[in-house]
Design a protein around this motif. Structure first.
Motif, mmCIF file in Angstrom:
data_model
loop_
_atom_site.group_PDB
_atom_site.id
_atom_site.type_symbol
_atom_site.label_atom_id
_atom_site.label_comp_id
_atom_site.label_asym_id
_atom_site.label_seq_id
_atom_site.Cartn_x
_atom_site.Cartn_y
_atom_site.Cartn_z
ATOM 1 N N ALA A 143 8.266 27.210 20.802
ATOM 2 C CA ALA A 143 8.899 26.108 20.074
ATOM 3 C C ALA A 143 8.009 24.869 20.099
ATOM 4 O O ALA A 143 7.862 24.160 19.091
ATOM 5 N N ASN A 144 7.389 24.602 21.252
ATOM 6 C CA ASN A 144 6.462 23.464 21.359
ATOM 7 C C ASN A 144 5.220 23.681 20.514
ATOM 8 O O ASN A 144 4.756 22.763 19.821
ATOM 9 N N ILE A 151 13.979 20.569 26.216
ATOM 10 C CA ILE A 151 14.094 21.934 25.705
ATOM 11 C C ILE A 151 14.583 22.897 26.783
ATOM 12 O O ILE A 151 15.256 23.888 26.479
ATOM 13 N N TYR A 152 14.302 22.604 28.065
ATOM 14 C CA TYR A 152 14.853 23.455 29.120
ATOM 15 C C TYR A 152 16.365 23.267 29.231
ATOM 16 O O TYR A 152 17.055 24.080 29.864
ATOM 17 N N GLY A 153 16.873 22.212 28.623
ATOM 18 C CA GLY A 153 18.319 22.054 28.554
ATOM 19 C C GLY A 153 18.951 22.942 27.500
ATOM 20 O O GLY A 153 20.176 23.082 27.455
ATOM 21 N N LEU A 154 18.111 23.538 26.635
ATOM 22 C CA LEU A 154 18.596 24.402 25.563
ATOM 23 C C LEU A 154 18.315 25.875 25.833
ATOM 24 O O LEU A 154 19.003 26.747 25.309
ATOM 25 N N GLU A 169 18.582 29.627 20.392
ATOM 26 C CA GLU A 169 17.904 28.769 21.364
ATOM 27 C C GLU A 169 16.551 28.307 20.823
ATOM 28 O O GLU A 169 16.156 27.146 20.990
ATOM 29 N N TYR A 170 15.834 29.221 20.179
ATOM 30 C CA TYR A 170 14.534 28.861 19.615
ATOM 31 C C TYR A 170 14.688 27.789 18.541
ATOM 32 O O TYR A 170 13.959 26.786 18.535
ATOM 33 N N PHE A 171 15.613 27.981 17.608
ATOM 34 C CA PHE A 171 15.769 27.020 16.513
ATOM 35 C C PHE A 171 16.230 25.661 17.022
ATOM 36 O O PHE A 171 15.768 24.620 16.541
ATOM 37 N N ALA A 172 17.141 25.648 18.016
ATOM 38 C CA ALA A 172 17.574 24.380 18.599
ATOM 39 C C ALA A 172 16.401 23.690 19.288
ATOM 40 O O ALA A 172 16.208 22.468 19.155
ATOM 41 N N GLY A 173 15.602 24.479 20.029
ATOM 42 C CA GLY A 173 14.430 23.910 20.701
ATOM 43 C C GLY A 173 13.392 23.408 19.718
ATOM 44 O O GLY A 173 12.813 22.337 19.897
#
Length: 351
Positions: free
Chosen positions: A228-229, A215-218, A67-71
């Motif tokens: 991540a941001n 990112i909340y979608g991920l 999730e972190y890497f996708a975000g």
């Protein structure tokens, strides 16, 4: 994912320390960074972000790591798009290169603060209202459409908001170093540098609307959303000077981001259907047949989309450069032929 208040405090404190160090070590004295300096620090921050993701995966499990890497990938791509708009703002206000670091630094800090507020708001909404995923999904689908078909030549420096600001504030015509105000004839004026920072802040607000629902979608973990941001924004100033020329060549970046936003929008709607509680949809019952897109697929899809958009952009601009070079060569040859013909005719007349 169990994140204690102490972990939050340490994370925010370390983030602030990084930005304070950036200001005093690189930004306080106006200068234009060299390519070597920009490359080293960009590589450092990207490496740090990747290392942090490995740490999350090792400590909390690779579901959260994925999730972190996708975000991070999504936020980095959106941040590069943000850089493109920053470039338009800088050009529109004719900001001297040696002062652009300060503008970027302030803009990035404003972006992080605004995104922090949106992150807290989003976490509260998700915790209390599961139907918010429908709203986030619809918003992302709309933003994807706008991103794909928006005109790329809009200059925020000449937009309605900045015209309004100019009407209500006394603004001088020239820069005075990197100062925000200047006093002339006993009257205080704002410099164009102040207007640039307002424009950058306004742009940051618009991009936060894209960024946080995406990112909340991920992931639904606020800690992953924030880190991540933060890592996506760290090193963005150096990246601006490193790929400033390349930004103009990423002609399909907007379309790539539109695909990513649309994908996450669909993912959010499917998740909203899966946890549905709205009484006027399926009688308030969850639609368990709605598939949940796994995080590994999201990570692969986002990475592949960014890669395809980048490669396609570079191939197109290379073809355009070759065509322009051939056109220039043909024009030059035609001009030389014409000149030679005229010279020959003139020589015959003299003979």
């Amino acid at each position: 994912m169990n994140i204690t208040p102490l972990v939050w405090i340490i994370t925010i404190a370390v983030t602030i320390v990084f930005f304070v160090y950036e200001f005093f070590a690189h930004v306080r004295k106006p200068h234009e960074p060299t390519i070597g300096e920009s490359a080293r620090w960009s590589a450092f921050y990207i490496g740090l972000a990747l290392l942090f993701g490995v740490g999350i995966g090792t400590v909390s499990g690779w579901t959260y790591g994925g999730e972190y890497f996708a975000g991070y990938l999504t936020e980095k791509a959106l941040s590069i798009d943000n850089l493109f708009v920053f470039l338009i703002v800088m050009t529109g206000f004719a900001v001297p290169r040696m002062y652009q670091q300060k503008v970027l630094m302030i803009g990035i800090v404003i972006a992080l603060i605004m995104r922090g507020g949106f992150i807290a708001l989003g976490a509260t909404l998700i915790e209390n209202f599961s139907w918010i995923f429908y709203l986030f999904g619809a918003l992302l689908l709309f933003l994807a459409y706008r991103q794909a078909f928006a005109q790329g030549d809009h200059n925020p420096a000449n937009g309605r908001f900045m015209r309004f600001v100019r009407r209500i504030l006394p603004v001088s015509d020239e820069y005075n170093g990197d100062r925000l105000t200047v006093q002339r004839d006993g009257r205080r004026f704002f410099t164009p540098m102040f207007l640039v920072i307002i424009a950058i802040g306004f742009v940051d607000l618009i991009f936060a609307v894209d960024s946080i629902p995406a990112i909340y979608g991920l992931t639904e973990e606020a800690y992953i959303v924030f880190t991540a941001n933060a890592f996506a924004l760290m090193g963005l100033r150096q990246l601006y000077f490193l790929i400033g020329g390349l930004l103009q060549r990423l002609v399909y970046l907007a379309q790539g981001l539109a695909v990513i936003l649309a994908f996450i929008g669909v993912k959010l709607v499917l998740h909203a259907m899966h946890v549905n509680e709205l009484p006027f949809i399926n009688g308030g019952e969850p639609m368990l047949w709605a598939p949940e897109i796994p995080i590994w697929f999201s990570l692969v899809f986002i990475g592949a989309t960014i890669a395809v958009a980048t490669i396609a952009s570079l191939m197109k601009t290379r073809r355009d450069d070759r065509r322009d070079a051939l056109d220039d060569s043909s024009s030059t040859s035609a001009s030389l032929t014409t000149d030679t013909g005229l010279t020959t005719d003139t020589q015959k007349e003299h003979s």
